[in-house]
Design a protein around this motif. Sequence first.
Motif, PDB file in Angstrom:
ATOM      1  N   VAL A  83       0.764  -1.231  -0.031  1.00 55.78           N
ATOM      2  CA  VAL A  83      -0.072  -0.033  -0.075  1.00 55.78           C
ATOM      3  C   VAL A  83       0.703   1.112  -0.129  1.00 55.78           C
ATOM      4  N   VAL A  84       0.533   2.161  -0.917  1.00 53.12           N
ATOM      5  CA  VAL A  84       1.043   3.624  -0.942  1.00 53.12           C
ATOM      6  C   VAL A  84       0.266   4.446  -0.232  1.00 53.12           C
ATOM      7  N   LEU A  85       0.413   4.991   0.824  1.00 53.05           N
ATOM      8  CA  LEU A  85      -0.471   5.401   1.519  1.00 53.05           C
ATOM      9  C   LEU A  85      -0.295   7.192   1.884  1.00 53.05           C
ATOM     10  N   ASP A  86      -1.322   7.969   1.599  1.00 56.33           N
ATOM     11  CA  ASP A  86      -1.009   9.194   1.800  1.00 56.33           C
ATOM     12  C   ASP A  86      -1.195   9.577   3.273  1.00 56.33           C
ATOM     13  N   LEU A  87      -0.663  10.288   4.038  1.00 54.59           N
ATOM     14  CA  LEU A  87      -1.010  10.534   5.491  1.00 54.59           C
ATOM     15  C   LEU A  87      -1.987  11.532   5.512  1.00 54.59           C
ATOM     16  N   MET A  88      -2.294  12.689   4.666  1.00 58.74           N
ATOM     17  CA  MET A  88      -3.290  13.579   4.675  1.00 58.74           C
ATOM     18  C   MET A  88      -4.435  13.186   3.817  1.00 58.74           C
TER      19      MET A  88
ATOM     20  N   ARG B  21      -2.104   2.499  11.699  1.00 57.89           N
ATOM     21  CA  ARG B  21      -2.282   1.571  12.934  1.00 57.89           C
ATOM     22  C   ARG B  21      -3.359   0.524  12.771  1.00 57.89           C
ATOM     23  N   ARG B  22      -4.482   0.772  11.834  1.00 58.28           N
ATOM     24  CA  ARG B  22      -5.467  -0.346  11.762  1.00 58.28           C
ATOM     25  C   ARG B  22      -4.776  -1.344  10.896  1.00 58.28           C
ATOM     26  N   LEU B  23      -3.972  -1.003   9.829  1.00 60.65           N
ATOM     27  CA  LEU B  23      -3.264  -1.939   8.984  1.00 60.65           C
ATOM     28  C   LEU B  23      -2.352  -2.928   9.752  1.00 60.65           C
ATOM     29  N   ARG B  24      -1.773  -2.383  10.706  1.00 59.77           N
ATOM     30  CA  ARG B  24      -0.760  -3.045  11.395  1.00 59.77           C
ATOM     31  C   ARG B  24      -1.451  -4.215  12.459  1.00 59.77           C
ATOM     32  N   GLN B  25      -2.591  -3.652  12.872  1.00 61.39           N
ATOM     33  CA  GLN B  25      -3.483  -4.653  13.846  1.00 61.39           C
ATOM     34  C   GLN B  25      -4.176  -5.824  13.124  1.00 61.39           C
ATOM     35  N   SER B  26      -4.543  -5.518  11.842  1.00 64.46           N
ATOM     36  CA  SER B  26      -5.389  -6.513  10.892  1.00 64.46           C
ATOM     37  C   SER B  26      -4.634  -7.051  10.000  1.00 64.46           C
ATOM     38  N   ARG B  27      -3.641  -6.534   9.525  1.00 66.74           N
ATOM     39  CA  ARG B  27      -2.618  -7.098   8.179  1.00 66.74           C
ATOM     40  C   ARG B  27      -1.108  -6.740   8.724  1.00 66.74           C
ATOM     41  N   ALA B  28      -0.617  -7.531   9.664  1.00 65.60           N
ATOM     42  CA  ALA B  28       0.549  -7.126  10.220  1.00 65.60           C
ATOM     43  C   ALA B  28       1.962  -7.028   9.192  1.00 65.60           C
TER      44      ALA B  28
ATOM     45  N   VAL C 119       4.845 -14.298  17.033  1.00 68.70           N
ATOM     46  CA  VAL C 119       4.891 -12.536  16.857  1.00 68.70           C
ATOM     47  C   VAL C 119       4.794 -11.933  15.515  1.00 68.70           C
ATOM     48  N   GLY C 120       4.038 -11.406  15.122  1.00 62.25           N
ATOM     49  CA  GLY C 120       3.821 -10.765  13.841  1.00 62.25           C
ATOM     50  C   GLY C 120       4.815  -9.796  13.388  1.00 62.25           C
ATOM     51  N   LEU C 121       5.296  -9.602  12.258  1.00 57.66           N
ATOM     52  CA  LEU C 121       6.417  -8.814  12.128  1.00 57.66           C
ATOM     53  C   LEU C 121       6.065  -8.009  10.705  1.00 57.66           C
ATOM     54  N   SER C 122       6.270  -6.783  10.711  1.00 54.67           N
ATOM     55  CA  SER C 122       6.078  -6.011   9.246  1.00 54.67           C
ATOM     56  C   SER C 122       7.133  -6.650   8.568  1.00 54.67           C
ATOM     57  N   ALA C 123       7.099  -6.069   6.958  1.00 53.08           N
ATOM     58  CA  ALA C 123       8.222  -6.096   6.371  1.00 53.08           C
ATOM     59  C   ALA C 123       9.367  -5.648   6.770  1.00 53.08           C
ATOM     60  N   GLY C 124       9.295  -4.160   7.272  1.00 54.08           N
ATOM     61  CA  GLY C 124      10.638  -3.635   7.653  1.00 54.08           C
ATOM     62  C   GLY C 124      11.251  -4.288   9.052  1.00 54.08           C
ATOM     63  N   GLU C 125      10.254  -4.665   9.897  1.00 54.80           N
ATOM     64  CA  GLU C 125      10.874  -5.369  11.094  1.00 54.80           C
ATOM     65  C   GLU C 125      11.359  -6.713  10.695  1.00 54.80           C
ATOM     66  N   PHE C 126      10.941  -7.520   9.783  1.00 51.25           N
ATOM     67  CA  PHE C 126      11.468  -8.887   9.450  1.00 51.25           C
ATOM     68  C   PHE C 126      13.061  -8.610   8.836  1.00 51.25           C
ATOM     69  N   GLY C 127      12.870  -7.501   7.837  1.00 50.14           N
ATOM     70  CA  GLY C 127      14.273  -7.224   7.248  1.00 50.14           C
ATOM     71  C   GLY C 127      15.366  -6.952   8.026  1.00 50.14           C
TER      72      GLY C 127
ATOM     73  N   GLU D 176       6.699   4.653  13.481  1.00 52.14           N
ATOM     74  CA  GLU D 176       6.309   4.125  14.893  1.00 52.14           C
ATOM     75  C   GLU D 176       5.377   3.315  14.829  1.00 52.14           C
ATOM     76  N   MET D 177       4.119   3.636  13.887  1.00 52.19           N
ATOM     77  CA  MET D 177       2.891   2.951  13.970  1.00 52.19           C
ATOM     78  C   MET D 177       3.315   1.737  13.112  1.00 52.19           C
ATOM     79  N   GLY D 178       4.282   1.749  12.149  1.00 50.00           N
ATOM     80  CA  GLY D 178       4.463   0.473  11.431  1.00 50.00           C
ATOM     81  C   GLY D 178       4.630   0.696  10.117  1.00 50.00           C
ATOM     82  N   ALA D 179       4.644   1.882   9.449  1.00 49.65           N
ATOM     83  CA  ALA D 179       4.817   2.089   8.254  1.00 49.65           C
ATOM     84  C   ALA D 179       6.368   1.435   7.695  1.00 49.65           C
ATOM     85  N   ASP D 180       6.597   1.013   6.510  1.00 50.31           N
ATOM     86  CA  ASP D 180       8.076   0.522   6.211  1.00 50.31           C
ATOM     87  C   ASP D 180       9.096   1.430   5.546  1.00 50.31           C
ATOM     88  N   ASP D 181       8.455   2.389   5.268  1.00 50.94           N
ATOM     89  CA  ASP D 181       9.359   3.688   4.560  1.00 50.94           C
ATOM     90  C   ASP D 181       8.348   4.617   4.260  1.00 50.94           C
ATOM     91  N   TYR D 182       9.097   5.597   4.013  1.00 48.79           N
ATOM     92  CA  TYR D 182       8.334   6.966   3.784  1.00 48.79           C
ATOM     93  C   TYR D 182       8.914   7.761   2.322  1.00 48.79           C
TER      94      TYR D 182
END
Length: 242
Positions: free
Chosen positions: A52-57, A68-75, A162-170, A96-102
């Motif tokens: 997902v490419v996600l705009d913050l605004m 935050r919702r995505l990390r809870q439901s689709r870690a 323990v669920g890991l995001s792509a960034g955490e696993f990497g 901090e909420m779980g995005a992999d990059d910006y």
Amino acid sequence: MEINPHILVVDDDREIRDLLARFLVRHGLRVTTARDGIEMMKLLDERRIDLVVLDLMLPGEDGLTLTRRLRQSRAELPIVMLTAMGEDTDRIVGLEMGADDYVPKPFNPRELLARIKAVLRRAQSGGEGSSATTRQGPKALFQGWTLDLTTRDLRSPDGVMVGLSAGEFGLLQVFVEHPRRVLSRDQLLDFALGRSAVPFDRSIDIQVSRLRRRLGDDARDPQLIKTVRGGGYLFTAEVTRA
């Protein structure tokens, strides 16, 4: 036949959505677009999305809430944020909420493409299969923890997944492949995020903080991932392979 990765672009600016969709399709990706969080969640339920490419605004729920919702439901779903130039606080909170990059706006589409490909490489370095053969992939063992390098499953000493995001696993993969070795922030950015540092880039520090929480490593006195002043980080555990 290999299927090209499917990208979901979430932005309330139709011009940006259309521009990115055309650009990414020209470079071999499949693209679906959404204008807000409601459309995003509906599409995620209906389709197989790889990143997902996600705009913050965004109208309604903003990108921080949606992350935050995505990390809870689709870690494990990779997320690349689009942030306003100079909005360092939002960028840090998003990571901090779980995005992999910006990627800060205004951005060069080629830079975004490079970030997408780097995050996808990390996400795809593990597998998704659940067959017995897949489950017997290489594992890294450290202090009672088990990291399956094929499925990206992390199991605690108590046997809890323990669920890991792509960034955490990497990042954890880099640490278990270079145990007891001081790795600089530049090295970790290169190994784990596939890019070079930019001024005041705190991506690695935030990823390390998230990973420490996953591993139960006390941030006030970390023992597993130690901060080396002026040097970077040191993964202190002895790692064995199974």
